[in-house]
Design an enzyme around this catalytic site. Structure first.
Site, short mmCIF file in Angstrom:
data_model
loop_
_atom_site.label_atom_id
_atom_site.label_comp_id
_atom_site.label_asym_id
_atom_site.label_seq_id
_atom_site.Cartn_x
_atom_site.Cartn_y
_atom_site.Cartn_z
N HIS A 263 4.58 -5.30 3.75
CA HIS A 263 3.35 -5.86 4.32
C HIS A 263 2.64 -4.74 5.06
O HIS A 263 2.21 -3.77 4.46
CB HIS A 263 3.75 -7.05 5.19
CG HIS A 263 2.64 -7.89 5.71
ND1 HIS A 263 1.35 -7.82 5.27
CD2 HIS A 263 2.64 -8.87 6.68
CE1 HIS A 263 0.60 -8.70 5.91
NE2 HIS A 263 1.36 -9.35 6.78
N HIS A 302 -0.41 -6.44 -5.27
CA HIS A 302 -0.70 -7.43 -4.24
C HIS A 302 -0.37 -8.80 -4.77
O HIS A 302 -0.58 -9.06 -5.95
CB HIS A 302 -2.17 -7.36 -3.83
CG HIS A 302 -2.42 -7.95 -2.49
ND1 HIS A 302 -2.63 -9.29 -2.31
CD2 HIS A 302 -2.45 -7.38 -1.27
CE1 HIS A 302 -2.80 -9.52 -1.02
NE2 HIS A 302 -2.70 -8.39 -0.37
N ASP A 358 -3.72 -0.45 1.74
CA ASP A 358 -2.85 0.54 2.37
C ASP A 358 -2.80 1.87 1.63
O ASP A 358 -2.26 2.84 2.15
CB ASP A 358 -1.42 -0.01 2.48
CG ASP A 358 -1.33 -1.05 3.56
OD1 ASP A 358 -2.01 -0.87 4.58
OD2 ASP A 358 -0.61 -2.04 3.38
N1 CMC Z 1 5.05 -0.53 -7.94
C1 CMC Z 1 5.68 -0.76 -9.11
N2 CMC Z 1 5.87 -1.99 -9.62
C2 CMC Z 1 5.41 -3.03 -8.91
C3 CMC Z 1 4.74 -2.86 -7.67
C4 CMC Z 1 4.56 -1.55 -7.21
N3 CMC Z 1 3.93 -1.32 -6.06
N4 CMC Z 1 4.38 -4.06 -7.19
C5 CMC Z 1 4.82 -4.97 -8.08
N5 CMC Z 1 5.43 -4.34 -9.12
C6 CMC Z 1 5.99 -4.97 -10.33
C7 CMC Z 1 7.32 -5.62 -10.04
O1 CMC Z 1 8.38 -4.73 -10.24
C8 CMC Z 1 7.29 -6.77 -11.01
O2 CMC Z 1 7.59 -6.24 -12.28
P1 CMC Z 1 8.49 -7.13 -13.32
O3 CMC Z 1 7.63 -8.31 -13.63
O4 CMC Z 1 8.73 -6.22 -14.46
O5 CMC Z 1 9.74 -7.50 -12.56
C9 CMC Z 1 5.82 -7.20 -11.04
O6 CMC Z 1 5.08 -6.00 -10.68
C10 CMC Z 1 5.48 -8.30 -10.05
O7 CMC Z 1 5.93 -7.89 -8.76
P2 CMC Z 1 6.39 -8.90 -7.62
O8 CMC Z 1 7.32 -8.19 -6.69
O9 CMC Z 1 6.83 -10.19 -8.22
O10 CMC Z 1 5.02 -9.15 -6.89
P3 CMC Z 1 4.85 -9.81 -5.47
O11 CMC Z 1 3.59 -10.56 -5.51
O12 CMC Z 1 6.08 -10.56 -5.07
O13 CMC Z 1 4.73 -8.56 -4.49
C11 CMC Z 1 3.87 -6.81 -3.18
C12 CMC Z 1 3.53 -8.10 -3.94
C13 CMC Z 1 2.62 -6.36 -2.38
C14 CMC Z 1 5.00 -7.06 -2.18
C15 CMC Z 1 4.29 -5.71 -4.21
O14 CMC Z 1 3.22 -5.47 -5.09
C16 CMC Z 1 4.73 -4.42 -3.55
O15 CMC Z 1 5.90 -4.30 -3.15
N6 CMC Z 1 3.80 -3.44 -3.39
C17 CMC Z 1 4.12 -2.21 -2.71
C18 CMC Z 1 4.05 -2.44 -1.22
C19 CMC Z 1 2.64 -2.53 -0.72
O16 CMC Z 1 1.78 -1.70 -1.06
N7 CMC Z 1 2.40 -3.52 0.15
C20 CMC Z 1 1.09 -3.68 0.79
C21 CMC Z 1 0.42 -4.95 0.38
S1 CMC Z 1 -1.32 -4.92 0.86
C22 CMC Z 1 -1.28 -5.02 2.55
C23 CMC Z 1 -1.03 -6.39 3.01
O17 CMC Z 1 -1.90 -7.25 2.80
O18 CMC Z 1 0.05 -6.60 3.58
#
Ligand code: CMC
Length: 422
Positions: A263, A302, A358
């Protein structure tokens, strides 16, 4: 075509038609049709936890509006305190309301001396400022015990004012402690952003004069962070607040939720990642390791945006202005190249992974001399009005206590056995 869905319980053959209102269906219809059957939704991907009139986020089209106003217009024309007023009150202030609000925030920035001396000094010398911020926001509740009276709207307004006024003071205090510098008292002649920069950076000069480009950039960054509907920390705020805890305790819970690298901690993680990559030629190998599941491209992806995060675009536009004053951040080239590669790579395209807010904020903060462990603290200052607007809204709505169900998957009943029989 009717704007409704029909749900059938195949065990009884009974159906219920549920209207789709504001893009959702009322879960009570399912409860009435199938008592005792719960909907499994870990991480709340498809659960609307509240009805809210504060922020509209259309992730598919990259749209973000506070109370109907597009984020692009607010970032260009408004100020953080005006946006805070908007989030909290539902409409933009007239001039008199704005002046009064700015005056109220400006004149409540001081904290009790016990907070500054006795409480702050008890932290370990290398305490992370987010840990200090979480604890100091919680500690404020002990200085304002009347804040417990959360059902009184006037009392809520006073505590909201206090939290927005004092967040930068607590944040700067944590930083000054971490580098062994004396605390700088707030200055009522400055804007919100200037005052924060003064509390961060002032040394021996009688008055700190912030570079106007940097204080403006900081103000815009705060606007971009001010709200983002039901994100993890705002949900934490609403959940803790739903027990009718006081707003300082609820905001401490929200700040704790923001701390994590998924986050608000992502901006810090982006810089660590760019430093680890180190140079251009290491980028392809890094991208391959992400695709192999060995890590994430921080600052990408996201839960809600499946298009370019509009905040990231505004941050990117402001980066040049800031770098003209501070000098270019050498990590920017790596970030730009990473973005270019990722936006053209099937792995990222097929998963709708775009830069989020971010991805570029850390680069700006770093160029402005903020140490990495302050990045999430800056996010917390910005998100405070959003947390409070949601908290206030949920109390006005008379929300029930947050208490989800679970699907139990553990052992069936079994008898306790003494050690020699296990
Ligand atoms: N890099 C590589 N792969 C990713 C990433 C990433 N940053 N984010 C998601 N994926 C892949 C993930 O591995 C999954 O692939 P598969 O379907 O093959 O298993 C797919 O995309 C869906 O990911 P998810 O984890 O189910 O997505 P989520 O909605 O649960 O997670 C997130 C959202 C923001 C936690 C995630 O995208 C992430 O960890 N991003 C990096 C951390 C980040 O930049 N966070 C800041 C968010 S913006 C600020 C805020 O509002 O807090």
């Amino acid at each position: 075509m009717p704007e409704s869905v029909t749900i059938t319980d195949n065990r009884s053959g009974e159906s219920v038609e549920v209207p789709i209102v504001n893009g959702g269906i009322d879960g009570n219809a399912i409860k009435d049709l199938m008592p005792g059957i719960w909907v499994l939704d870990p991480g709340f991907s498809i659960t609307a936890s509240a009805e809210s009139a504060i922020t509209e986020l259309d992730g598919a089209n990259g749209v973000l509006r506070y109370r109907g106003y597009p984020i692009e217009q607010l970032a260009e024309h408004s100020t953080f305190l005006e946006v805070s007023y908007l989030l909290l009150n539902g409409q933009l202030p007239d001039k008199a309301e704005y002046d009064q609000w700015v005056h109220n925030v400006t004149h409540h920035t001081f904290i009790h001396e016990n907070m500054r001396k006795r409480f702050q000094d008890s932290f370990h010398y290398d305490a992370h400022p987010m840990g200090m911020l979480v604890s100091s926001i919680a500690a404020l509740s002990t200085f304002y015990p009347e804040a417990k009276d959360i059902l009184d709207p006037d009392n809520r307004r006073i505590q909201i004012n206090r939290l927005i006024s004092k967040a930068p003071t607590l944040a700067a205090m944590a930083y000054r402690f971490s580098i062994g510098m004396p605390f700088v008292y707030p200055d009522n002649n400055m804007t919100y952003a200037e005052n924060f920069l003064s509390m961060m950076w002032r040394v021996a000069e009688p008055t700190y004069e912030a570079d106007p480009v940097l204080s403006k950039a900081l103000d815009v960054l705060l606007i971009l962070h001010a709200d983002h509907e039901q994100n993890c920390s705002t949900t934490a705020m609403r959940v803790v607040g739903s027990s009718h805890a006081d707003p300082f305790s609820s905001a401490a819970g929200a700040t704790a939720a923001l701390y994590g690298p998924r986050h608000g901690g992502a901006n810090e993680a982006v810089i660590h990642m760019l430093n680890d990559i180190g140079s251009y030629e290491n980028i392809p190998a890094f991208i391959e390791s992400v695709k192999a599941g060995e890590g994430r491209l921080m600052g990408f992806g996201h839960r809600v945006y499946k298009a370019y995060d509009p905040r990231a675009r505004i941050v990117k536009d402001h980066a040049d202005e800031v770098f003209k004053v501070t000098g270019r951040n050498p990590l920017l080239d790596i970030a730009l190249k990473l973005e270019e590669i990722a936006l053209n790579d099937d792995y990222f395209k097929s998963r709708n992974l775009y830069p989020n807010v971010d991805f570029y904020t850390g680069l700006i903060y770093q160029a402005m001399n903020f140490p990495m462990d302050m990045f999430t603290v800056l996010f917390a200052i910005g998100r405070m009005p959003g947390w409070l607007a949601h908290w206030n809204e949920s109390i006005e709505q008379g929300s029930r206590i947050s208490r989800p169900r679970q699907l139990y998957t553990g052992p069936a009943e079994r008898d306790y056995l003494p050690f020699d029989q296990r």
